[in-house]
Scaffold this motif. Sequence first.
Motif, PDB file in Angstrom:
ATOM      1  N   PHE A 151       0.835  -1.197   0.000  1.00 33.66           N
ATOM      2  CA  PHE A 151       0.000   0.000   0.000  1.00 33.66           C
ATOM      3  C   PHE A 151       0.872   1.250   0.000  1.00 33.66           C
ATOM      4  O   PHE A 151       1.961   1.268   0.565  1.00 33.66           O
ATOM      5  CB  PHE A 151      -0.884   0.038   1.248  1.00 33.66           C
ATOM      6  N   THR A 152       0.366   2.304  -0.609  1.00 34.50           N
ATOM      7  CA  THR A 152       1.009   3.616  -0.536  1.00 34.50           C
ATOM      8  C   THR A 152       0.580   4.276   0.767  1.00 34.50           C
ATOM      9  O   THR A 152      -0.335   3.796   1.449  1.00 34.50           O
ATOM     10  CB  THR A 152       0.582   4.508  -1.715  1.00 34.50           C
ATOM     11  N   ILE A 153       1.201   5.410   1.101  1.00 31.92           N
ATOM     12  CA  ILE A 153       0.811   6.139   2.317  1.00 31.92           C
ATOM     13  C   ILE A 153      -0.667   6.541   2.251  1.00 31.92           C
ATOM     14  O   ILE A 153      -1.409   6.302   3.215  1.00 31.92           O
ATOM     15  CB  ILE A 153       1.726   7.360   2.552  1.00 31.92           C
ATOM     16  N   PRO A 154      -1.152   7.119   1.141  1.00 30.78           N
ATOM     17  CA  PRO A 154      -2.582   7.464   1.098  1.00 30.78           C
ATOM     18  C   PRO A 154      -3.505   6.248   1.239  1.00 30.78           C
ATOM     19  O   PRO A 154      -4.525   6.314   1.927  1.00 30.78           O
ATOM     20  CB  PRO A 154      -2.757   8.135  -0.265  1.00 30.78           C
ATOM     21  N   GLN A 155      -3.162   5.140   0.601  1.00 33.95           N
ATOM     22  CA  GLN A 155      -3.978   3.932   0.715  1.00 33.95           C
ATOM     23  C   GLN A 155      -3.973   3.412   2.148  1.00 33.95           C
ATOM     24  O   GLN A 155      -5.003   2.984   2.674  1.00 33.95           O
ATOM     25  CB  GLN A 155      -3.455   2.840  -0.226  1.00 33.95           C
ATOM     26  N   THR A 156      -2.811   3.446   2.779  1.00 33.90           N
ATOM     27  CA  THR A 156      -2.695   2.983   4.158  1.00 33.90           C
ATOM     28  C   THR A 156      -3.491   3.880   5.086  1.00 33.90           C
ATOM     29  O   THR A 156      -4.187   3.394   5.980  1.00 33.90           O
ATOM     30  CB  THR A 156      -1.213   2.953   4.584  1.00 33.90           C
ATOM     31  N   ALA A 157      -3.380   5.191   4.874  1.00 38.35           N
ATOM     32  CA  ALA A 157      -4.118   6.139   5.709  1.00 38.35           C
ATOM     33  C   ALA A 157      -5.619   5.879   5.605  1.00 38.35           C
ATOM     34  O   ALA A 157      -6.332   5.873   6.611  1.00 38.35           O
ATOM     35  CB  ALA A 157      -3.791   7.577   5.295  1.00 38.35           C
ATOM     36  N   GLU A 158      -6.081   5.619   4.403  1.00 36.45           N
ATOM     37  CA  GLU A 158      -7.507   5.340   4.201  1.00 36.45           C
ATOM     38  C   GLU A 158      -7.914   4.042   4.893  1.00 36.45           C
ATOM     39  O   GLU A 158      -8.947   3.980   5.565  1.00 36.45           O
ATOM     40  CB  GLU A 158      -7.819   5.259   2.710  1.00 36.45           C
ATOM     41  N   ALA A 159      -7.101   3.008   4.747  1.00 36.34           N
ATOM     42  CA  ALA A 159      -7.427   1.715   5.355  1.00 36.34           C
ATOM     43  C   ALA A 159      -7.442   1.796   6.881  1.00 36.34           C
ATOM     44  O   ALA A 159      -8.250   1.143   7.535  1.00 36.34           O
ATOM     45  CB  ALA A 159      -6.433   0.649   4.901  1.00 36.34           C
ATOM     46  N   LEU A 160      -6.536   2.596   7.439  1.00 37.11           N
ATOM     47  CA  LEU A 160      -6.445   2.716   8.896  1.00 37.11           C
ATOM     48  C   LEU A 160      -7.324   3.836   9.449  1.00 37.11           C
ATOM     49  O   LEU A 160      -7.392   4.024  10.659  1.00 37.11           O
ATOM     50  CB  LEU A 160      -4.987   2.958   9.317  1.00 37.11           C
ATOM     51  N   ARG A 161      -7.925   4.590   8.535  1.00 40.82           N
ATOM     52  CA  ARG A 161      -8.789   5.716   8.918  1.00 40.82           C
ATOM     53  C   ARG A 161      -8.040   6.748   9.746  1.00 40.82           C
ATOM     54  O   ARG A 161      -8.488   7.184  10.802  1.00 40.82           O
ATOM     55  CB  ARG A 161     -10.025   5.223   9.642  1.00 40.82           C
ATOM     56  N   VAL A 162      -6.833   7.096   9.251  1.00 46.98           N
ATOM     57  CA  VAL A 162      -6.038   8.178   9.838  1.00 46.98           C
ATOM     58  C   VAL A 162      -5.660   9.124   8.708  1.00 46.98           C
ATOM     59  O   VAL A 162      -5.807   8.801   7.529  1.00 46.98           O
ATOM     60  CB  VAL A 162      -4.761   7.649  10.548  1.00 46.98           C
ATOM     61  N   SER A 163      -5.149  10.281   9.065  1.00 47.46           N
ATOM     62  CA  SER A 163      -4.734  11.237   8.043  1.00 47.46           C
ATOM     63  C   SER A 163      -3.453  10.746   7.373  1.00 47.46           C
ATOM     64  O   SER A 163      -2.669  10.004   7.981  1.00 47.46           O
ATOM     65  CB  SER A 163      -4.481  12.610   8.667  1.00 47.46           C
ATOM     66  N   PRO A 164      -3.211  11.165   6.123  1.00 50.65           N
ATOM     67  CA  PRO A 164      -1.953  10.772   5.467  1.00 50.65           C
ATOM     68  C   PRO A 164      -0.726  11.245   6.246  1.00 50.65           C
ATOM     69  O   PRO A 164       0.287  10.547   6.280  1.00 50.65           O
ATOM     70  CB  PRO A 164      -2.038  11.457   4.101  1.00 50.65           C
ATOM     71  N   ARG A 165      -0.839  12.397   6.890  1.00 52.05           N
ATOM     72  CA  ARG A 165       0.285  12.903   7.685  1.00 52.05           C
ATOM     73  C   ARG A 165       0.571  11.968   8.858  1.00 52.05           C
ATOM     74  O   ARG A 165       1.719  11.666   9.166  1.00 52.05           O
ATOM     75  CB  ARG A 165      -0.031  14.310   8.169  1.00 52.05           C
ATOM     76  N   LYS A 166      -0.479  11.520   9.535  1.00 50.62           N
ATOM     77  CA  LYS A 166      -0.327  10.581  10.655  1.00 50.62           C
ATOM     78  C   LYS A 166       0.261   9.263  10.155  1.00 50.62           C
ATOM     79  O   LYS A 166       1.145   8.679  10.790  1.00 50.62           O
ATOM     80  CB  LYS A 166      -1.685  10.351  11.325  1.00 50.62           C
ATOM     81  N   ALA A 167      -0.211   8.781   8.998  1.00 51.44           N
ATOM     82  CA  ALA A 167       0.310   7.541   8.430  1.00 51.44           C
ATOM     83  C   ALA A 167       1.795   7.685   8.091  1.00 51.44           C
ATOM     84  O   ALA A 167       2.588   6.777   8.344  1.00 51.44           O
ATOM     85  CB  ALA A 167      -0.488   7.151   7.190  1.00 51.44           C
ATOM     86  N   ASP A 168       2.171   8.824   7.546  1.00 49.77           N
ATOM     87  CA  ASP A 168       3.575   9.081   7.214  1.00 49.77           C
ATOM     88  C   ASP A 168       4.431   9.098   8.478  1.00 49.77           C
ATOM     89  O   ASP A 168       5.527   8.528   8.519  1.00 49.77           O
ATOM     90  CB  ASP A 168       3.696  10.400   6.447  1.00 49.77           C
ATOM     91  N   PHE A 169       3.925   9.737   9.525  1.00 52.08           N
ATOM     92  CA  PHE A 169       4.635   9.775  10.803  1.00 52.08           C
ATOM     93  C   PHE A 169       4.797   8.368  11.370  1.00 52.08           C
ATOM     94  O   PHE A 169       5.887   7.978  11.807  1.00 52.08           O
ATOM     95  CB  PHE A 169       3.881  10.665  11.804  1.00 52.08           C
ATOM     96  N   LEU A 170       3.710   7.575  11.361  1.00 51.61           N
ATOM     97  CA  LEU A 170       3.772   6.212  11.877  1.00 51.61           C
ATOM     98  C   LEU A 170       4.748   5.353  11.073  1.00 51.61           C
ATOM     99  O   LEU A 170       5.452   4.505  11.623  1.00 51.61           O
ATOM    100  CB  LEU A 170       2.381   5.567  11.857  1.00 51.61           C
ATOM    101  N   TRP A 171       4.772   5.555   9.760  1.00 52.88           N
ATOM    102  CA  TRP A 171       5.682   4.802   8.898  1.00 52.88           C
ATOM    103  C   TRP A 171       7.138   5.109   9.259  1.00 52.88           C
ATOM    104  O   TRP A 171       7.962   4.203   9.383  1.00 52.88           O
ATOM    105  CB  TRP A 171       5.385   5.114   7.446  1.00 52.88           C
ATOM    106  N   ALA A 172       7.456   6.387   9.452  1.00 52.18           N
ATOM    107  CA  ALA A 172       8.821   6.773   9.821  1.00 52.18           C
ATOM    108  C   ALA A 172       9.188   6.183  11.185  1.00 52.18           C
ATOM    109  O   ALA A 172      10.284   5.643  11.379  1.00 52.18           O
ATOM    110  CB  ALA A 172       8.955   8.290   9.834  1.00 52.18           C
ATOM    111  N   PHE A 173       8.259   6.288  12.134  1.00 56.58           N
ATOM    112  CA  PHE A 173       8.493   5.735  13.474  1.00 56.58           C
ATOM    113  C   PHE A 173       8.718   4.228  13.411  1.00 56.58           C
ATOM    114  O   PHE A 173       9.672   3.696  13.979  1.00 56.58           O
ATOM    115  CB  PHE A 173       7.303   6.052  14.393  1.00 56.58           C
ATOM    116  N   ALA A 174       7.837   3.524  12.718  1.00 51.81           N
ATOM    117  CA  ALA A 174       7.901   2.065  12.667  1.00 51.81           C
ATOM    118  C   ALA A 174       9.183   1.584  11.990  1.00 51.81           C
ATOM    119  O   ALA A 174       9.806   0.626  12.449  1.00 51.81           O
ATOM    120  CB  ALA A 174       6.672   1.507  11.945  1.00 51.81           C
TER     121      ALA A 174
END
Length: 185
Positions: A151-174
Motif C-alpha cells: 500500500f502507498t501512504i494514502p492507501q494505508t491512511a484510508e485503510a487505517l482511517r487516519v490522516s496521510p500525515r499521521k500515516a507518514d509519521f507512523l511509517w517513519a516511526f515504525a
Amino acid sequence: MPDVTHLLSNIEQGDPQAAEQLLPLVYDELRKLAAQKLAQENPGQTLEATALVHEAYLRLVNVEEAQNWNSRGHFFAAAAEAMRRILVEQARRRTRVKHGGGRARAELEPSELIAPEAAADLLALDEALDRLAAEDPLAAHLVKLRYFAGFTIPQTAEALRVSPRKADFLWAFARAWLRREIEGR
C-alpha cells in the motif's frame, strides 16, 4: 454485479456462491499486491504472485468458518496479513534442515548465490513486527499494509482511517523502531 462489501457480507453468512463471485472482483488487486511484495524479496524466491494470491484467498474466504469483514479495507488488510504469514511460513520452511536449511546453493556466478540470510531477515522482521504490535498496534498494522501489501501512504491512511500525515509519521516511526530492533539482535 454485486460490490465487494456486499459479497463479503454474504460470505460471512455462509453463502458459498458469494466466495466464487468475490474472486474475480478482487483478483487483479490482490495479484498486484502480491507481485509488489514478491518484487521486494531476494532472488531465488520460488513462490509466484499467482500462487501467493491463491493461497491467501483460500485462507481468507473459508466458507466453513465464519468471517467478519467490516469493509473492503478490512478484507485487504487481512489479505496483507495472510500474505505475510505465508511468506514467513515459507521462510521458516527453507531454514529447516529437511528443506535444505543450512546449505548454500552452488551457482556458477558467486554474485548470484542465494543469501541464506534472506529467510533469516524475514524471520527477524516477523519477530520484530510482533514486538512492535505489542507496543504500538497501529504502527505494526501500518507496516503490514505498507510492506506486505504494498500500500502507498494514502492507501494505508484510508485503510487505517487516519490522516496521510499521521500515516507518514507512523511509517517513519515504525521503520526506525524495526531497524533498531533488528540490528540490535
